[in-house]
Design an enzyme around this catalytic site. Structure first.
Site, PDB file in Angstrom:
ATOM      1  N   GLY A  45      22.202 -77.832 -26.965  1.00 31.72           N
ATOM      2  CA  GLY A  45      23.581 -77.444 -26.677  1.00 31.72           C
ATOM      3  C   GLY A  45      23.557 -76.044 -26.087  1.00 31.72           C
ATOM      4  O   GLY A  45      22.657 -75.692 -25.334  1.00 31.72           O
ATOM      5  N   GLU A  46      24.505 -75.235 -26.473  1.00 34.94           N
ATOM      6  CA  GLU A  46      24.570 -73.840 -26.031  1.00 34.94           C
ATOM      7  C   GLU A  46      24.243 -72.973 -27.241  1.00 34.94           C
ATOM      8  O   GLU A  46      25.043 -72.876 -28.179  1.00 34.94           O
ATOM      9  CB  GLU A  46      25.968 -73.537 -25.475  1.00 34.94           C
ATOM     10  CG  GLU A  46      26.215 -72.096 -25.126  1.00 34.94           C
ATOM     11  CD  GLU A  46      25.095 -71.465 -24.307  1.00 34.94           C
ATOM     12  OE1 GLU A  46      24.516 -70.461 -24.773  1.00 34.94           O
ATOM     13  OE2 GLU A  46      24.803 -71.979 -23.210  1.00 34.94           O
ATOM     14  N   SER A  47      23.080 -72.337 -27.209  1.00 29.11           N
ATOM     15  CA  SER A  47      22.569 -71.650 -28.404  1.00 29.11           C
ATOM     16  C   SER A  47      23.492 -70.546 -28.900  1.00 29.11           C
ATOM     17  O   SER A  47      23.672 -70.375 -30.109  1.00 29.11           O
ATOM     18  CB  SER A  47      21.166 -71.091 -28.152  1.00 29.11           C
ATOM     19  OG  SER A  47      21.180 -70.151 -27.093  1.00 29.11           O
ATOM     20  N   CYS A  59      15.559 -77.910 -27.912  1.00 28.64           N
ATOM     21  CA  CYS A  59      16.172 -77.080 -26.867  1.00 28.64           C
ATOM     22  C   CYS A  59      16.931 -75.892 -27.467  1.00 28.64           C
ATOM     23  O   CYS A  59      16.307 -74.952 -27.925  1.00 28.64           O
ATOM     24  CB  CYS A  59      17.038 -77.943 -25.939  1.00 28.64           C
ATOM     25  SG  CYS A  59      17.361 -77.143 -24.354  1.00 28.64           S
ATOM     26  N   ILE A 117      16.634 -79.412 -19.815  1.00 29.91           N
ATOM     27  CA  ILE A 117      17.967 -79.066 -19.316  1.00 29.91           C
ATOM     28  C   ILE A 117      18.232 -77.615 -19.687  1.00 29.91           C
ATOM     29  O   ILE A 117      18.456 -77.300 -20.854  1.00 29.91           O
ATOM     30  CB  ILE A 117      19.038 -79.997 -19.919  1.00 29.91           C
ATOM     31  CG1 ILE A 117      18.696 -81.467 -19.644  1.00 29.91           C
ATOM     32  CG2 ILE A 117      20.426 -79.643 -19.388  1.00 29.91           C
ATOM     33  CD1 ILE A 117      19.549 -82.457 -20.398  1.00 29.91           C
ATOM     34  N   ARG A 118      18.152 -76.714 -18.701  1.00 30.95           N
ATOM     35  CA  ARG A 118      18.277 -75.276 -18.971  1.00 30.95           C
ATOM     36  C   ARG A 118      17.368 -74.892 -20.143  1.00 30.95           C
ATOM     37  O   ARG A 118      17.753 -74.137 -21.038  1.00 30.95           O
ATOM     38  CB  ARG A 118      19.731 -74.898 -19.250  1.00 30.95           C
ATOM     39  CG  ARG A 118      20.651 -75.101 -18.064  1.00 30.95           C
ATOM     40  CD  ARG A 118      22.112 -74.842 -18.393  1.00 30.95           C
ATOM     41  NE  ARG A 118      22.285 -73.519 -18.963  1.00 30.95           N
ATOM     42  CZ  ARG A 118      23.115 -73.245 -19.962  1.00 30.95           C
ATOM     43  NH1 ARG A 118      23.848 -74.178 -20.511  1.00 30.95           N
ATOM     44  NH2 ARG A 118      23.222 -72.011 -20.413  1.00 30.95           N
ATOM     45  N   GLU A 144      15.542 -86.881 -27.308  1.00 24.94           N
ATOM     46  CA  GLU A 144      16.533 -87.891 -27.687  1.00 24.94           C
ATOM     47  C   GLU A 144      17.318 -88.449 -26.504  1.00 24.94           C
ATOM     48  O   GLU A 144      18.000 -89.465 -26.627  1.00 24.94           O
ATOM     49  CB  GLU A 144      17.523 -87.291 -28.710  1.00 24.94           C
ATOM     50  CG  GLU A 144      18.551 -86.336 -28.147  1.00 24.94           C
ATOM     51  CD  GLU A 144      18.043 -84.944 -27.795  1.00 24.94           C
ATOM     52  OE1 GLU A 144      18.854 -84.154 -27.285  1.00 24.94           O
ATOM     53  OE2 GLU A 144      16.862 -84.642 -28.021  1.00 24.94           O
ATOM     54  N   HIS A 156      14.587 -82.128 -24.727  1.00 26.04           N
ATOM     55  CA  HIS A 156      15.387 -83.144 -25.409  1.00 26.04           C
ATOM     56  C   HIS A 156      14.590 -84.448 -25.465  1.00 26.04           C
ATOM     57  O   HIS A 156      14.522 -85.160 -24.471  1.00 26.04           O
ATOM     58  CB  HIS A 156      16.690 -83.403 -24.639  1.00 26.04           C
ATOM     59  CG  HIS A 156      17.585 -82.229 -24.576  1.00 26.04           C
ATOM     60  ND1 HIS A 156      18.561 -81.993 -25.508  1.00 26.04           N
ATOM     61  CD2 HIS A 156      17.672 -81.221 -23.682  1.00 26.04           C
ATOM     62  CE1 HIS A 156      19.212 -80.890 -25.194  1.00 26.04           C
ATOM     63  NE2 HIS A 156      18.685 -80.400 -24.095  1.00 26.04           N
ATOM     64  N   ARG A 163      15.284 -67.861 -23.120  1.00 20.44           N
ATOM     65  CA  ARG A 163      16.319 -68.854 -22.824  1.00 20.44           C
ATOM     66  C   ARG A 163      16.318 -69.189 -21.331  1.00 20.44           C
ATOM     67  O   ARG A 163      15.988 -68.362 -20.501  1.00 20.44           O
ATOM     68  CB  ARG A 163      17.716 -68.316 -23.202  1.00 20.44           C
ATOM     69  CG  ARG A 163      17.859 -67.969 -24.651  1.00 20.44           C
ATOM     70  CD  ARG A 163      19.259 -67.466 -25.026  1.00 20.44           C
ATOM     71  NE  ARG A 163      19.812 -66.557 -24.055  1.00 20.44           N
ATOM     72  CZ  ARG A 163      21.061 -66.628 -23.560  1.00 20.44           C
ATOM     73  NH1 ARG A 163      21.872 -67.576 -23.951  1.00 20.44           N
ATOM     74  NH2 ARG A 163      21.470 -65.750 -22.691  1.00 20.44           N
TER      75      ARG A 163
END
Length: 195
Positions: free
Chosen positions: A48-50, A77, A136-137, A178, A176, A106
């Site tokens: 997600g967004e850490s 991630c 992803i990022r 998953e 990821h 990051r």
């Protein structure tokens, strides 16, 4: 006896982890508050967004209980970022749980348009799995502390990048596993900790 795995459900890729755990026949619980940790056998810190996960965890009062957890943890991630001891490039005011002695950069794979899929060999529980991984990022691990085992690397222009680490009961991945619905890595993690 059915084991129960919690998924930190404040922001990010919660549903994908829940779906895989369900396929594996594991009971699940969304973790938002400190009491949601009671009685769990393991915990997943999703992508997600850490910085958002950090702020929400602190505002819901779950950050400190997470910091003190002795549960087996699988972090993916943003979960790797959140579980790291240090960040090279934190967002303003960003805090981590310091569960694993690594330094993380990051967005090391660039922004969303540089996202990619790669096959990554991951060594977990005495076996090596070729995992179809989504970056992803994604972050990378730039420093590995004493007692931290590197379990996955990928080649980059500047050499091998560490994208998977394990220390004690914490397993953390840059990517990821998953996203494509492959449950083998989750199954290996569960088996590694006899969950």
């Amino acid at each position: 006896m059915v084991k129960t795995i919690g998924v930190l459900a404040l922001q990010g890729g919660v549903e994908e982890h829940l779906r895989i755990l369900d396929e594996l026949g594991v009971a699940t619980r969304r973790v938002r508050l400190p009491q949601d940790l009671d009685g769990l056998d393991g915990l997943i810190l999703p992508g997600g967004e850490s910085s958002a996960i950090d702020k929400l965890a602190r505002s819901f009062g779950v950050a400190e209980p997470l910091r003190q957890t002795e549960l087996p943890v699988l972090a993916t991630c943003a979960g790797l970022i959140y579980s790291a001891r240090e960040l090279e490039n934190p967002a303003p005011g960003q805090q981590t749980l310091a569960l694993i002695d690594v330094t993380v950069r990051r967005n090391a794979f660039g922004n969303q348009r540089f996202s990619e899929e790669r096959t990554v060999p991951v060594t977990l529980g005495g076996q090596t799995l070729d995992v179809e991984a989504s970056f992803i990022r994604a972050p990378i691990v730039t420093r590995v502390g004493e007692g931290v085992e590197v379990i996955a690397t990928v080649p980059r222009e500047d050499g091998e990048a560490v994208v998977g680490v394990q220390q004690g009961n914490v397993t953390a991945l840059s990517f990821h596993p998953e996203e494509n619905g492959d449950s083998r890595l989750h199954a290996a993690w569960l088996a590694d900790f006899a969950i």
